[in-house]
Design a protein around this motif. Structure first.
Motif, PDB file in Angstrom:
ATOM      1  N   LEU A 162      43.309  39.536  37.061  1.00  0.00           N
ATOM      2  CA  LEU A 162      44.488  39.113  36.315  1.00  0.00           C
ATOM      3  C   LEU A 162      45.728  38.977  37.205  1.00  0.00           C
ATOM      4  N   VAL A 163      45.599  39.353  38.464  1.00  0.00           N
ATOM      5  CA  VAL A 163      46.728  39.237  39.393  1.00  0.00           C
ATOM      6  C   VAL A 163      47.045  37.756  39.591  1.00  0.00           C
ATOM      7  N   PRO A 164      48.325  37.379  39.481  1.00  0.00           N
ATOM      8  CA  PRO A 164      48.672  35.964  39.682  1.00  0.00           C
ATOM      9  C   PRO A 164      48.335  35.520  41.102  1.00  0.00           C
ATOM     10  N   GLY A 165      47.894  34.308  41.209  1.00  0.00           N
ATOM     11  CA  GLY A 165      47.520  33.753  42.509  1.00  0.00           C
ATOM     12  C   GLY A 165      46.092  33.255  42.471  1.00  0.00           C
ATOM     13  N   PRO A 166      45.592  32.903  43.634  1.00  0.00           N
ATOM     14  CA  PRO A 166      44.215  32.394  43.689  1.00  0.00           C
ATOM     15  C   PRO A 166      43.200  33.482  43.310  1.00  0.00           C
ATOM     16  N   LYS A 167      42.121  33.053  42.701  1.00  0.00           N
ATOM     17  CA  LYS A 167      41.100  33.999  42.240  1.00  0.00           C
ATOM     18  C   LYS A 167      40.446  34.753  43.394  1.00  0.00           C
ATOM     19  N   TRP A 168      40.362  34.115  44.551  1.00  0.00           N
ATOM     20  CA  TRP A 168      39.737  34.791  45.682  1.00  0.00           C
ATOM     21  C   TRP A 168      40.525  36.036  46.074  1.00  0.00           C
ATOM     22  N   MET A 169      41.830  36.050  45.805  1.00  0.00           N
ATOM     23  CA  MET A 169      42.639  37.212  46.157  1.00  0.00           C
ATOM     24  C   MET A 169      42.265  38.411  45.273  1.00  0.00           C
ATOM     25  N   GLY A 170      42.101  38.165  43.984  1.00  0.00           N
ATOM     26  CA  GLY A 170      41.672  39.237  43.086  1.00  0.00           C
ATOM     27  C   GLY A 170      40.279  39.735  43.444  1.00  0.00           C
ATOM     28  N   LEU A 171      39.387  38.801  43.771  1.00  0.00           N
ATOM     29  CA  LEU A 171      38.034  39.186  44.181  1.00  0.00           C
ATOM     30  C   LEU A 171      38.055  39.969  45.483  1.00  0.00           C
ATOM     31  N   ALA A 172      38.905  39.553  46.411  1.00  0.00           N
ATOM     32  CA  ALA A 172      39.003  40.260  47.692  1.00  0.00           C
ATOM     33  C   ALA A 172      39.497  41.696  47.477  1.00  0.00           C
ATOM     34  N   MET A 173      40.452  41.882  46.584  1.00  0.00           N
ATOM     35  CA  MET A 173      40.938  43.237  46.300  1.00  0.00           C
ATOM     36  C   MET A 173      39.840  44.077  45.664  1.00  0.00           C
ATOM     37  N   MET A 174      39.051  43.473  44.784  1.00  0.00           N
ATOM     38  CA  MET A 174      37.933  44.192  44.172  1.00  0.00           C
ATOM     39  C   MET A 174      36.935  44.637  45.239  1.00  0.00           C
ATOM     40  N   VAL A 175      36.618  43.738  46.140  1.00  0.00           N
ATOM     41  CA  VAL A 175      35.648  44.049  47.198  1.00  0.00           C
ATOM     42  C   VAL A 175      36.197  45.126  48.127  1.00  0.00           C
ATOM     43  N   LEU A 176      37.487  45.032  48.475  1.00  0.00           N
ATOM     44  CA  LEU A 176      38.076  46.022  49.376  1.00  0.00           C
ATOM     45  C   LEU A 176      38.061  47.434  48.785  1.00  0.00           C
ATOM     46  N   LEU A 177      38.132  47.543  47.492  1.00  0.00           N
ATOM     47  CA  LEU A 177      38.047  48.860  46.860  1.00  0.00           C
ATOM     48  C   LEU A 177      36.602  49.264  46.570  1.00  0.00           C
ATOM     49  N   SER A 178      35.740  48.298  46.349  1.00  0.00           N
ATOM     50  CA  SER A 178      34.350  48.590  45.991  1.00  0.00           C
ATOM     51  C   SER A 178      33.513  49.039  47.186  1.00  0.00           C
ATOM     52  N   LEU A 179      33.708  48.438  48.325  1.00  0.00           N
ATOM     53  CA  LEU A 179      32.867  48.765  49.487  1.00  0.00           C
ATOM     54  C   LEU A 179      32.942  50.239  49.883  1.00  0.00           C
ATOM     55  N   PRO A 180      34.143  50.812  50.036  1.00  0.00           N
ATOM     56  CA  PRO A 180      34.158  52.251  50.368  1.00  0.00           C
ATOM     57  C   PRO A 180      33.584  53.114  49.250  1.00  0.00           C
ATOM     58  N   ARG A 181      33.810  52.714  48.013  1.00  0.00           N
ATOM     59  CA  ARG A 181      33.269  53.486  46.891  1.00  0.00           C
ATOM     60  C   ARG A 181      31.745  53.478  46.934  1.00  0.00           C
ATOM     61  N   ILE A 182      31.150  52.325  47.161  1.00  0.00           N
ATOM     62  CA  ILE A 182      29.691  52.228  47.252  1.00  0.00           C
ATOM     63  C   ILE A 182      29.184  53.063  48.423  1.00  0.00           C
ATOM     64  N   TYR A 183      29.850  52.943  49.566  1.00  0.00           N
ATOM     65  CA  TYR A 183      29.436  53.675  50.762  1.00  0.00           C
ATOM     66  C   TYR A 183      29.456  55.180  50.523  1.00  0.00           C
ATOM     67  N   PHE A 184      30.575  55.704  50.032  1.00  0.00           N
ATOM     68  CA  PHE A 184      30.698  57.148  49.847  1.00  0.00           C
ATOM     69  C   PHE A 184      29.842  57.648  48.691  1.00  0.00           C
ATOM     70  N   THR A 185      29.661  56.845  47.674  1.00  0.00           N
ATOM     71  CA  THR A 185      28.775  57.241  46.577  1.00  0.00           C
ATOM     72  C   THR A 185      27.354  57.411  47.093  1.00  0.00           C
ATOM     73  N   ALA A 186      26.892  56.469  47.886  1.00  0.00           N
ATOM     74  CA  ALA A 186      25.539  56.561  48.436  1.00  0.00           C
ATOM     75  C   ALA A 186      25.438  57.707  49.445  1.00  0.00           C
ATOM     76  N   ALA A 187      26.481  57.889  50.255  1.00  0.00           N
ATOM     77  CA  ALA A 187      26.441  58.935  51.274  1.00  0.00           C
ATOM     78  C   ALA A 187      26.414  60.339  50.662  1.00  0.00           C
ATOM     79  N   LEU A 188      27.049  60.518  49.516  1.00  0.00           N
ATOM     80  CA  LEU A 188      27.139  61.845  48.904  1.00  0.00           C
ATOM     81  C   LEU A 188      26.074  62.099  47.832  1.00  0.00           C
TER      82      LEU A 188
END
Length: 126
Positions: A59-85
């Motif tokens: 829902l962030v104004p701007g191009p959709k790739w920016m919102g997707l990029a923010m989702m990915v930037l927060l998701s990758l560490p979460r996935i990594y640490f969830t799997a690691a722990l």
């Protein structure tokens, strides 16, 4: 899980949120944390609930790739640490329910022992 009881929805939610079950439910907890599908269930419990929150970035104004990029930037560490722990979490839940924490990796130790025996058998080390 053929011989384990199916939990009603409120009990399951309580368990996911960290509630400790009585000793009569130990078999169910053991199956949930150590048998087939335990890793999948663990990952789903930690990764799916945050998805709607992350989708708010779309829902962030701007191009959709920016919102997707923010989702990915927060998701990758979460996935990594969830799997690691995962192993730590499973051992902790077993201890909390009064079960042996060594059961968290009993299946992988059994497979490793079978692999070792398969390797040593052709070399005459039975």
């Amino acid at each position: 899980m053929p011989n384990t009881p199916v939990l009603p929805h409120p009990q399951r939610v309580g368990y996911i949120l960290g509630r400790t079950f009585p000793p009569s439910m130990s078999e169910w907890v053991l199956n949930d944390l150590t048998k087939a599908g335990a890793a999948r269930r663990y990952l789903m419990r930690f990764l799916i609930p945050i998805t709607p929150v992350l989708m708010l970035f779309l829902l962030v104004p701007g191009p959709k790739w920016m919102g997707l990029a923010m989702m990915v930037l927060l998701s990758l560490p979460r996935i990594y640490f969830t799997a690691a722990l995962m192993y730590v979490y499973r051992r902790s839940r077993l201890i909390k329910h009064g079960l042996d924490p060594a059961l968290a990796d009993a299946e992988s130790r059994r497979r490793a022992e079978a692999d070792r025996l398969d390797y040593e058998r052709p070399h005459g080390r039975d």
